[in-house]
Write a protein that holds these residues in place. Sequence first.
Motif, PDB file in Angstrom:
ATOM      1  N   SER A   1      33.181  -6.136  16.749  1.00 34.09           N
ATOM      2  CA  SER A   1      32.657  -6.064  15.299  1.00 34.09           C
ATOM      3  C   SER A   1      32.899  -7.611  14.900  1.00 34.09           C
ATOM      4  N   ILE A   2      33.448  -8.269  15.632  1.00 37.45           N
ATOM      5  CA  ILE A   2      33.288  -9.844  15.195  1.00 37.45           C
ATOM      6  C   ILE A   2      32.063 -10.380  15.340  1.00 37.45           C
ATOM      7  N   PHE A   3      31.109  -9.926  16.310  1.00 37.84           N
ATOM      8  CA  PHE A   3      29.993 -10.362  16.227  1.00 37.84           C
ATOM      9  C   PHE A   3      28.950  -9.343  15.420  1.00 37.84           C
ATOM     10  N   PHE A   4      29.299  -8.231  15.542  1.00 33.49           N
ATOM     11  CA  PHE A   4      28.094  -7.179  14.953  1.00 33.49           C
ATOM     12  C   PHE A   4      29.065  -6.002  14.048  1.00 33.49           C
ATOM     13  N   HIS A   5      29.478  -6.635  12.820  1.00 35.35           N
ATOM     14  CA  HIS A   5      30.498  -5.577  12.227  1.00 35.35           C
ATOM     15  C   HIS A   5      29.971  -4.446  11.364  1.00 35.35           C
ATOM     16  N   LYS A   6      28.438  -4.902  11.168  1.00 36.24           N
ATOM     17  CA  LYS A   6      27.933  -3.604  10.510  1.00 36.24           C
ATOM     18  C   LYS A   6      27.794  -2.315  11.408  1.00 36.24           C
ATOM     19  N   VAL A   7      27.440  -2.803  12.793  1.00 38.50           N
ATOM     20  CA  VAL A   7      27.179  -1.649  13.708  1.00 38.50           C
ATOM     21  C   VAL A   7      28.299  -0.728  13.775  1.00 38.50           C
ATOM     22  N   ILE A   8      29.602  -1.334  13.805  1.00 38.27           N
ATOM     23  CA  ILE A   8      30.788  -0.249  13.790  1.00 38.27           C
ATOM     24  C   ILE A   8      30.808   0.565  12.584  1.00 38.27           C
ATOM     25  N   ILE A   9      30.484   0.245  11.376  1.00 37.37           N
ATOM     26  CA  ILE A   9      30.455   1.095  10.168  1.00 37.37           C
ATOM     27  C   ILE A   9      29.378   1.903  10.518  1.00 37.37           C
TER      28      ILE A   9
ATOM     29  N   ASN B   1      35.276 -12.476   6.562  1.00 41.31           N
ATOM     30  CA  ASN B   1      35.174 -11.277   7.134  1.00 41.31           C
ATOM     31  C   ASN B   1      35.417 -11.594   9.063  1.00 41.31           C
ATOM     32  N   LYS B   2      34.927 -12.670   9.576  1.00 43.15           N
ATOM     33  CA  LYS B   2      35.063 -13.058  10.578  1.00 43.15           C
ATOM     34  C   LYS B   2      36.996 -13.372  11.151  1.00 43.15           C
ATOM     35  N   VAL B   3      37.289 -14.144  10.224  1.00 45.34           N
ATOM     36  CA  VAL B   3      38.422 -14.700  10.444  1.00 45.34           C
ATOM     37  C   VAL B   3      39.586 -13.690  10.298  1.00 45.34           C
ATOM     38  N   PHE B   4      39.330 -12.693   9.548  1.00 40.79           N
ATOM     39  CA  PHE B   4      40.513 -11.314   9.289  1.00 40.79           C
ATOM     40  C   PHE B   4      40.236 -10.638  10.575  1.00 40.79           C
ATOM     41  N   THR B   5      38.802 -10.396  10.811  1.00 39.15           N
ATOM     42  CA  THR B   5      38.596  -9.491  12.075  1.00 39.15           C
ATOM     43  C   THR B   5      39.261  -9.955  13.320  1.00 39.15           C
TER      44      THR B   5
END
Length: 206
Positions: A131-139, A184-188
């Motif tokens: 999800s660091i690279f593709f966060h919307k895919v997980i959702i 988003n990336k930092v907290f992920t």
Amino acid sequence: MDRKITNQSKTTSYITGVQYFIRANAVLFFLLLLMIINIKCWGAEEYGTLGMIIFPAELLILSLSLFTWFRPAKRKKYEDRVFSKNKLIAFLIAITFISVFSLIFIGVNLPFPTTILMLFLVMNGMASLYSIFFHKVIIVLYESIVFNVSGSITSYIFKYIVVTYLGLTYYVQIALSRMLLPVNKVFTFLFLLLLIWQSFILLTYF
């Protein structure tokens, strides 16, 4: 269908953040039970170990709760239906599968059911890395499987397995979904580090 989509909603009050905080702590408490139940197997001072697990987790939970308070995500609302026979059968099968699969961690000297916690951390860690690279895919993946079951036993089994393997990462991404991309990336990434840290604690103190 397991859940009926009723409408799109956006909660704008502080209640959203409070609810997130309470639910996240309920999940944390349940996960801690999987470890505390094997407390006699711990190889170090119990309270110190718990502190090293709880403190960083609470910091992240508090941060995500504040995010959902000040910038609540726009989410679909679903209507729960009565617990059916197929759900019960699927739940028992899924729990059995997850429990048996988690036994692979007995090889690294983890006792059961703490092995389930380790499996939970590893699978969500992999999902978090992705999800660091593709966060919307997980959702999208999570919602397509968990919220759109056909009603069959097989679909429910997949649902409960996905909830176990992706659920934690999904709700973290939901909290971060309206944040700026760098945030988003930092907290992920911090979430991924937290999962790695928790796994390290399990391997070290058992």
